[in-house]
Design a protein around this motif. Structure first.
Motif, mmCIF file in Angstrom:
data_model
loop_
_atom_site.group_PDB
_atom_site.id
_atom_site.type_symbol
_atom_site.label_atom_id
_atom_site.label_comp_id
_atom_site.label_asym_id
_atom_site.label_seq_id
_atom_site.Cartn_x
_atom_site.Cartn_y
_atom_site.Cartn_z
ATOM 1 N N CYS A 120 3.559 7.239 -0.349
ATOM 2 C CA CYS A 120 4.594 6.889 0.258
ATOM 3 C C CYS A 120 5.820 7.664 -0.089
ATOM 4 O O CYS A 120 5.915 7.770 -1.384
ATOM 5 C CB CYS A 120 4.676 5.455 0.428
ATOM 6 N N GLY A 121 6.763 7.875 0.800
ATOM 7 C CA GLY A 121 8.288 8.220 0.263
ATOM 8 C C GLY A 121 9.417 7.669 1.040
ATOM 9 O O GLY A 121 10.296 8.189 0.901
ATOM 10 N N SER A 122 8.974 6.431 1.539
ATOM 11 C CA SER A 122 10.076 5.678 2.318
ATOM 12 C C SER A 122 9.821 4.125 2.248
ATOM 13 O O SER A 122 8.510 3.969 2.057
ATOM 14 C CB SER A 122 10.399 6.118 3.673
ATOM 15 N N LEU A 123 10.756 3.433 2.260
ATOM 16 C CA LEU A 123 10.510 2.044 2.265
ATOM 17 C C LEU A 123 9.835 1.584 3.449
ATOM 18 O O LEU A 123 8.884 0.645 3.539
ATOM 19 C CB LEU A 123 12.044 1.178 2.313
ATOM 20 N N ALA A 124 10.034 2.472 4.570
ATOM 21 C CA ALA A 124 9.186 2.094 5.974
ATOM 22 C C ALA A 124 7.858 2.369 5.745
ATOM 23 O O ALA A 124 6.689 1.581 5.951
ATOM 24 C CB ALA A 124 9.725 2.708 7.012
ATOM 25 N N GLU A 125 7.517 3.480 4.932
ATOM 26 C CA GLU A 125 5.972 3.787 4.864
ATOM 27 C C GLU A 125 5.434 2.806 3.956
ATOM 28 O O GLU A 125 4.256 2.343 4.000
ATOM 29 C CB GLU A 125 5.759 5.130 4.179
ATOM 30 N N ILE A 126 6.250 2.298 3.002
ATOM 31 C CA ILE A 126 5.560 1.250 1.858
ATOM 32 C C ILE A 126 5.345 0.013 2.582
ATOM 33 O O ILE A 126 4.426 -0.449 2.198
ATOM 34 C CB ILE A 126 6.697 1.195 0.817
ATOM 35 N N ALA A 127 6.376 -0.556 3.246
ATOM 36 C CA ALA A 127 6.006 -1.689 4.210
ATOM 37 C C ALA A 127 5.019 -1.657 5.166
ATOM 38 O O ALA A 127 4.265 -2.673 5.217
ATOM 39 C CB ALA A 127 7.239 -2.025 4.661
ATOM 40 N N ARG A 128 4.770 -0.692 5.625
ATOM 41 C CA ARG A 128 3.612 -0.331 6.716
ATOM 42 C C ARG A 128 2.039 -0.589 5.772
ATOM 43 O O ARG A 128 1.356 -0.998 6.219
ATOM 44 C CB ARG A 128 3.589 0.722 7.462
ATOM 45 N N ALA A 129 2.063 0.250 4.593
ATOM 46 C CA ALA A 129 1.177 0.347 3.825
ATOM 47 C C ALA A 129 0.807 -1.065 3.483
ATOM 48 O O ALA A 129 -0.542 -1.543 3.291
ATOM 49 C CB ALA A 129 1.168 1.388 2.677
ATOM 50 N N GLU A 130 1.841 -1.864 2.801
ATOM 51 C CA GLU A 130 1.448 -3.089 2.567
ATOM 52 C C GLU A 130 0.844 -3.916 3.766
ATOM 53 O O GLU A 130 -0.139 -4.892 3.292
ATOM 54 C CB GLU A 130 2.692 -3.764 1.953
#
Length: 223
Positions: A120-130
């Motif tokens: 992941c490379g953004s806070l949005a990607e991280i949040a979606r992954a979680e």
């Protein structure tokens, strides 16, 4: 079928803090790399699927690990689709690592309770992954973002666990920067897989370097 539960994989990744990653098409060479890393204290290893017939090598390699290192979590990296994920889970992968976040991979892993660590490379990607059940996300390429990225996202999301990969050096200075910033663990590839002047792997040097890193990380985590 994975030999370790995903909770055990998370625990070992957090306690040792180091995930060496490598690829080699020769099964015997791969076995010696695992032996050297294990002797150095690594208990989580990522075999990257970066060559033709890598699934055949991984399948045999995982049998070797199950017979000789039952407490070692061996996962597969560089996976890019759900079909490949299913194949490697069938071959006994303890976890799946990908360069990007893909929901199809998350779904397959969750169905089988296999840990999934997406790049992941953004806070949005991280949040979606979680949201899709990922407990630990891979920050990739780590060299582009740097330790300050982890420190920044841990402010609004202190629950996020990050594994930087690509850009972590096997030195006290580099490891200190990443762990002080809040890294859960780190992935290190070519910087650990040392070779001699003839281009052959130096297994003794690999063992010594892994041992050095695990000791540094243990000291950093104890503070």
């Amino acid at each position: 079928m994975a030999k370790l539960s995903r909770l055990k994989v998370y625990d070992v990744m957090g306690s040792t803090g180091l995930v060496p990653l490598f690829y080699h098409k020769d099964l015997e060479v791969a076995k010696r790399i695992i032996k050297a890393c294990y002797a150095g204290g690594a208990r989580v290893l990522e075999f990257t699927a970066r060559g033709d017939f890598s699934h055949e090598v991984f399948g045999e390699l995982n049998k070797y690990v199950q017979d000789n290192y039952p407490d070692l979590a061996l996962g597969i990296g560089s996976i890019t689709d759900g079909a490949s994920t299913s194949l490697y889970i069938q071959l006994g992968a303890d976890f799946i690592v990908t360069p990007v976040f893909r929901e199809d991979i998350a779904i397959v892993c969750n169905r089988r309770k296999i840990p999934f660590f997406p790049g992941c490379g953004s806070l949005a990607e991280i949040a979606r992954a979680e949201e899709m059940g990922c407990e630990i996300v891979k920050l990739f390429p780590g060299a582009v973002y740097g330790p300050e990225f982890i420190k920044a996202i841990k402010g609004p999301q202190p629950w996020t666990s990050v594994m930087p990969t690509g850009g972590v050096e096997p030195t006290e200075e580099s490891l200190k920067q990443w762990f002080n910033a809040g890294a859960y663990c780190v992935g290190i590839g070519s910087k650990l897989m040392k070779k001699d002047s003839n281009g052959a792997y130096s297994f003794n040097e690999i063992e010594q370097l892994v041992s050095k890193c695990t000791k540094i990380i243990k000291n950093l985590k104890s503070k």
